[in-house]
Design a protein around this motif. Structure first.
Motif, mmCIF file in Angstrom:
data_model
loop_
_atom_site.group_PDB
_atom_site.id
_atom_site.type_symbol
_atom_site.label_atom_id
_atom_site.label_comp_id
_atom_site.label_asym_id
_atom_site.label_seq_id
_atom_site.Cartn_x
_atom_site.Cartn_y
_atom_site.Cartn_z
ATOM 1 N N GLU A 107 0.835 -1.209 0.000
ATOM 2 C CA GLU A 107 0.000 0.000 0.000
ATOM 3 C C GLU A 107 0.866 1.254 0.000
ATOM 4 O O GLU A 107 0.570 2.237 -0.700
ATOM 5 N N PHE A 108 1.945 1.225 0.773
ATOM 6 C CA PHE A 108 2.886 2.346 0.779
ATOM 7 C C PHE A 108 3.489 2.546 -0.611
ATOM 8 O O PHE A 108 3.620 3.679 -1.097
ATOM 9 N N TYR A 109 3.836 1.446 -1.252
ATOM 10 C CA TYR A 109 4.430 1.480 -2.590
ATOM 11 C C TYR A 109 3.502 2.206 -3.572
ATOM 12 O O TYR A 109 3.938 3.087 -4.330
ATOM 13 N N TYR A 110 2.221 1.876 -3.551
ATOM 14 C CA TYR A 110 1.285 2.532 -4.463
ATOM 15 C C TYR A 110 1.087 4.001 -4.099
ATOM 16 O O TYR A 110 0.904 4.846 -4.979
ATOM 17 N N LYS A 111 1.149 4.325 -2.822
ATOM 18 C CA LYS A 111 1.067 5.729 -2.413
ATOM 19 C C LYS A 111 2.236 6.520 -2.988
ATOM 20 O O LYS A 111 2.076 7.672 -3.417
ATOM 21 N N MET A 112 3.418 5.916 -2.992
ATOM 22 C CA MET A 112 4.583 6.617 -3.524
ATOM 23 C C MET A 112 4.454 6.836 -5.033
ATOM 24 O O MET A 112 4.794 7.906 -5.548
ATOM 25 N N TRP A 113 3.950 5.830 -5.744
ATOM 26 C CA TRP A 113 3.716 6.029 -7.179
ATOM 27 C C TRP A 113 2.687 7.131 -7.402
ATOM 28 O O TRP A 113 2.813 7.938 -8.324
ATOM 29 N N TYR A 114 1.676 7.173 -6.563
ATOM 30 C CA TYR A 114 0.681 8.242 -6.660
ATOM 31 C C TYR A 114 1.352 9.603 -6.474
ATOM 32 O O TYR A 114 1.131 10.537 -7.260
ATOM 33 N N HIS A 115 2.189 9.732 -5.434
ATOM 34 C CA HIS A 115 2.862 11.008 -5.179
ATOM 35 C C HIS A 115 3.775 11.396 -6.344
ATOM 36 O O HIS A 115 3.899 12.577 -6.682
#
Length: 233
Positions: A107-115
Motif C-alpha cells: 500500500e505504501f508502494y502505491y502511495k509513492m507512485w501516486y505522489h
C-alpha cells in the motif's frame, strides 16, 4: 484537442527487505508525437560514440570507457526542452513504520507512485504510462496503479490516463533514460562513492540541474523535479 503524453517509469530497490537503503521511483515524459524523434537523437549518440544500436542505456553500465557517452546523454536530456523528469526518493526504508499507519508495504508502494505521478497529471491532457517489466506481479501492479491514479483524478472513464502498460526496457530508449536518472539518484542517497565514472555523471546532473539531489527541488520544477519523501514524526 488535448495533447497526448507518454510517461516512462522505472523503479529501484522498491521491495521492503531487499537490503538496499533507499527506494527510488522515476518518470521521464514527453509529448507522444515527438517520442520517435527523441529516440532517434539517443540512437545518434550511440552511433557517435561507437556503441551498437542495441546497446541498452543503463545506470549499471556506466563505466570509464563509456563515460563520455553517458555525459552526452545527460547533456542531451537537459538541452532537449521536450524531455522532463520527476524522481521520488525514500532515503531510508528502515525508518518506515507501516504498522503505525495501518498499511502494508504494498500500500505504501502505491502511495509513492501516486505522489510521483499525480504531480504530472493535468486534466486538460491525456497520458499513456509505461512501466518496465521486472517481475511476475507486473500485470496486477499496473491494474492497481491505474485504478489509484484514475480515482484520484476523478478520471472514471479513463479519458485522461488512457492506459498503464508493461514494456521491456531494452525496447524503449526513453525508459532506459529513466533508468539512468533514477540510478544516479539512488547512488547519491545510498551514499555510494566507489565508481568515479558514476560520480562524474552525478556531478554533471548536479551542474545542469542546479540541485544537490539530496533535497527536494521546488515543487513547480518542470525540467528535473525531485521529491525526497520524509516519514511523519
Amino acid at each position: 484537442m488535448n495533447e497526448l503524453f507518454h510517461v516512462y517509469c522505472d523503479e529501484s530497490c522498491h521491495l521492503e527487505n531487499d537490503a538496499a537503503k533507499a527506494m527510488v521511483l522515476g518518470a521521464v515524459w514527453c509529448p507522444a508525437s515527438h517520442r520517435q524523434m527523441l529516440a532517434r537523437e539517443l540512437k545518434a549518440l550511440k552511433k557517435q560514440y561507437g556503441l551498437a544500436p542495441n546497446f541498452e542505456i543503463k545506470w549499471v553500465k556506466v563505466s570509464p570507457s563509456k563515460l563520455d557517452f553517458y555525459l552526452a546523454v545527460i547533456d542531451l536530456f537537459f538541452a532537449q526542452p521536450l524531455l522532463h523528469f520527476r524522481g521520488l526518493v525514500v532515503p531510508d526504508k528502515s525508518c518506515l513504520q507501516h504498522d503505525k499507519f495501518g498499511q502494508s508495504h504494498d500500500e505504501f508502494y502505491y502511495k509513492m507512485w501516486y505522489h510521483l505521478l499525480n504531480r504530472l497529471i493535468s486534466p486538460e491532457e491525456r497520458y499513456r504510462i509505461f512501466l518496465d517489466i521486472k517481475d511476475t506481479q507486473g500485470q496486477a501492479k499496473v491494474g492497481k496503479l491505474h485504478d489509484v491514479l484514475c480515482n484520484a483524478n476523478y478520471d472514471f472513464d479513463r479519458a485522461v490516463i488512457e492506459s498503464i502498460e508493461l514494456v521491456h526496457s531494452h525496447d524503449v530508449l526513453l525508459l532506459q533514460l529513466a533508468d539512468l536518472l533514477i540510478g544516479a539518484l539512488g547512488y547519491v542517497h545510498r551514499g555510494l562513492t566507489e565508481s568515479p565514472a558514476k560520480l562524474a555523471v552525478i556531478a554533471r546532473i548536479r551542474e545542469q540541474s542546479g540541485l544537490n539531489l539530496l533535497q527536494s527541488s521546488l515543487v513547480r520544477a518542470e525540467k528535473f523535479n525531485v521529491f525526497v519523501w520524509r516519514p511523519q514524526a
